[in-house]
Design a protein around this motif. Structure first.
Motif, PDB file in Angstrom:
ATOM      1  N   SER A  47      15.583 -24.832  12.138  1.00 15.99           N
ATOM      2  CA  SER A  47      16.759 -24.222  11.523  1.00 15.99           C
ATOM      3  C   SER A  47      17.523 -25.199  10.641  1.00 15.99           C
ATOM      4  O   SER A  47      17.660 -26.381  10.964  1.00 15.99           O
ATOM      5  CB  SER A  47      17.699 -23.705  12.623  1.00 15.99           C
ATOM      6  OG  SER A  47      18.844 -23.133  12.047  1.00 15.99           O
ATOM      7  N   ALA A  48      18.046 -24.694   9.539  1.00 18.55           N
ATOM      8  CA  ALA A  48      18.946 -25.481   8.692  1.00 18.55           C
ATOM      9  C   ALA A  48      20.356 -25.481   9.281  1.00 18.55           C
ATOM     10  O   ALA A  48      21.188 -26.289   8.879  1.00 18.55           O
ATOM     11  CB  ALA A  48      18.963 -24.907   7.280  1.00 18.55           C
ATOM     12  N   ALA A  52      22.382 -24.837  15.670  1.00 13.83           N
ATOM     13  CA  ALA A  52      21.117 -24.373  16.262  1.00 13.83           C
ATOM     14  C   ALA A  52      20.160 -25.547  16.460  1.00 13.83           C
ATOM     15  O   ALA A  52      19.495 -25.652  17.496  1.00 13.83           O
ATOM     16  CB  ALA A  52      20.477 -23.306  15.379  1.00 13.83           C
ATOM     17  N   ALA A  53      20.087 -26.439  15.486  1.00 12.63           N
ATOM     18  CA  ALA A  53      19.207 -27.605  15.606  1.00 12.63           C
ATOM     19  C   ALA A  53      19.665 -28.518  16.740  1.00 12.63           C
ATOM     20  O   ALA A  53      18.837 -29.053  17.484  1.00 12.63           O
ATOM     21  CB  ALA A  53      19.168 -28.374  14.283  1.00 12.63           C
ATOM     22  N   GLU A  54      20.967 -28.683  16.904  1.00 12.67           N
ATOM     23  CA  GLU A  54      21.468 -29.525  17.993  1.00 12.67           C
ATOM     24  C   GLU A  54      21.174 -28.908  19.362  1.00 12.67           C
ATOM     25  O   GLU A  54      20.857 -29.627  20.311  1.00 12.67           O
ATOM     26  CB  GLU A  54      22.958 -29.797  17.811  1.00 12.67           C
ATOM     27  CG  GLU A  54      23.215 -30.785  16.679  1.00 12.67           C
ATOM     28  CD  GLU A  54      24.686 -31.003  16.387  1.00 12.67           C
ATOM     29  OE1 GLU A  54      25.551 -30.273  16.931  1.00 12.67           O
ATOM     30  OE2 GLU A  54      24.974 -31.913  15.599  1.00 12.67           O
ATOM     31  N   ARG A  55      21.256 -27.586  19.459  1.00 10.06           N
ATOM     32  CA  ARG A  55      20.886 -26.920  20.719  1.00 10.06           C
ATOM     33  C   ARG A  55      19.401 -27.133  21.020  1.00 10.06           C
ATOM     34  O   ARG A  55      19.004 -27.410  22.150  1.00 10.06           O
ATOM     35  CB  ARG A  55      21.225 -25.435  20.674  1.00 10.06           C
ATOM     36  CG  ARG A  55      22.700 -25.133  20.871  1.00 10.06           C
ATOM     37  CD  ARG A  55      22.956 -23.651  21.074  1.00 10.06           C
ATOM     38  NE  ARG A  55      22.509 -22.810  19.972  1.00 10.06           N
ATOM     39  CZ  ARG A  55      23.207 -22.583  18.853  1.00 10.06           C
ATOM     40  NH1 ARG A  55      24.398 -23.131  18.701  1.00 10.06           N
ATOM     41  NH2 ARG A  55      22.728 -21.805  17.921  1.00 10.06           N
ATOM     42  N   ALA A  59      17.559 -29.195  24.159  1.00 14.09           N
ATOM     43  CA  ALA A  59      16.515 -28.623  25.017  1.00 14.09           C
ATOM     44  C   ALA A  59      15.321 -29.569  25.139  1.00 14.09           C
ATOM     45  O   ALA A  59      14.638 -29.573  26.163  1.00 14.09           O
ATOM     46  CB  ALA A  59      16.064 -27.271  24.469  1.00 14.09           C
ATOM     47  N   CYS A  60      15.088 -30.383  24.143  1.00 15.35           N
ATOM     48  CA  CYS A  60      13.968 -31.328  24.176  1.00 15.35           C
ATOM     49  C   CYS A  60      14.075 -32.317  25.335  1.00 15.35           C
ATOM     50  O   CYS A  60      13.063 -32.825  25.806  1.00 15.35           O
ATOM     51  CB  CYS A  60      13.897 -32.132  22.884  1.00 15.35           C
ATOM     52  SG  CYS A  60      13.341 -31.220  21.445  1.00 15.35           S
ATOM     53  N   HIS A  61      15.269 -32.610  25.762  1.00 20.17           N
ATOM     54  CA  HIS A  61      15.452 -33.657  26.771  1.00 20.17           C
ATOM     55  C   HIS A  61      14.892 -33.282  28.137  1.00 20.17           C
ATOM     56  O   HIS A  61      14.778 -34.147  29.001  1.00 20.17           O
ATOM     57  CB  HIS A  61      16.914 -34.092  26.822  1.00 20.17           C
ATOM     58  CG  HIS A  61      17.308 -34.760  25.544  1.00 20.17           C
ATOM     59  ND1 HIS A  61      16.964 -36.055  25.249  1.00 20.17           N
ATOM     60  CD2 HIS A  61      17.950 -34.289  24.452  1.00 20.17           C
ATOM     61  CE1 HIS A  61      17.388 -36.358  24.043  1.00 20.17           C
ATOM     62  NE2 HIS A  61      17.994 -35.303  23.540  1.00 20.17           N
ATOM     63  N   THR A  87      17.400 -34.319  15.647  1.00 22.36           N
ATOM     64  CA  THR A  87      17.457 -33.499  14.441  1.00 22.36           C
ATOM     65  C   THR A  87      17.088 -34.377  13.246  1.00 22.36           C
ATOM     66  O   THR A  87      17.044 -35.611  13.357  1.00 22.36           O
ATOM     67  CB  THR A  87      18.863 -32.919  14.224  1.00 22.36           C
ATOM     68  OG1 THR A  87      19.767 -34.004  13.971  1.00 22.36           O
ATOM     69  CG2 THR A  87      19.333 -32.094  15.413  1.00 22.36           C
ATOM     70  N   ALA A  88      16.852 -33.763  12.105  1.00 26.43           N
ATOM     71  CA  ALA A  88      16.565 -34.530  10.888  1.00 26.43           C
ATOM     72  C   ALA A  88      17.729 -35.466  10.579  1.00 26.43           C
ATOM     73  O   ALA A  88      17.529 -36.624  10.199  1.00 26.43           O
ATOM     74  CB  ALA A  88      16.291 -33.584   9.724  1.00 26.43           C
TER      75      ALA A  88
END
Length: 104
Positions: A47-48, A52-55, A59-61, A87-88
């Protein structure tokens, strides 16, 4: 993050590294522990929208492949999306810090 990219920084090598990561994702799915990006493919991974990208990064953790994924993106930078809990924007910040702290 790793300090250096592989000596052979070529597209075939990048493809092999991505296949290794995808193979591990498939193994986790087969073993009953699918990574969050597989469980919720629309969860903001590409997502740009920064929220949303931070959420998605959060979740990756809890992902069993966090270190492998983060290692892949350290060796083979991706300009967009969430990789290895970053994130980027996070990855660009890390690169700036590394550049500032590198010996002149």
């Amino acid at each position: 993050m790793r300090d250096a990219r592989p000596a052979e920084n070529t597209e075939p090598e990048r493809g092999r590294a991505l296949r290794r990561l995808r193979d591990q994702v498939a193994a986790e799915v087969a073993g009953g522990t699918p990574p969050p990006c597989v469980v919720d493919p629309e969860g903001g991974w590409t997502s740009a929208d920064l929220d949303a990208a931070e959420r998605a990064a959060s979740a990756c953790h809890r992902c069993p492949l966090l270190d492998l994924c983060r290692g892949y993106v350290a060796d083979w930078p991706e300009s967009a999306g969430v990789w290895g809990g970053l994130t980027a924007s996070d990855r660009r910040a890390v690169e700036r810090l590394k550049a500032r702290s590198a010996p002149s």
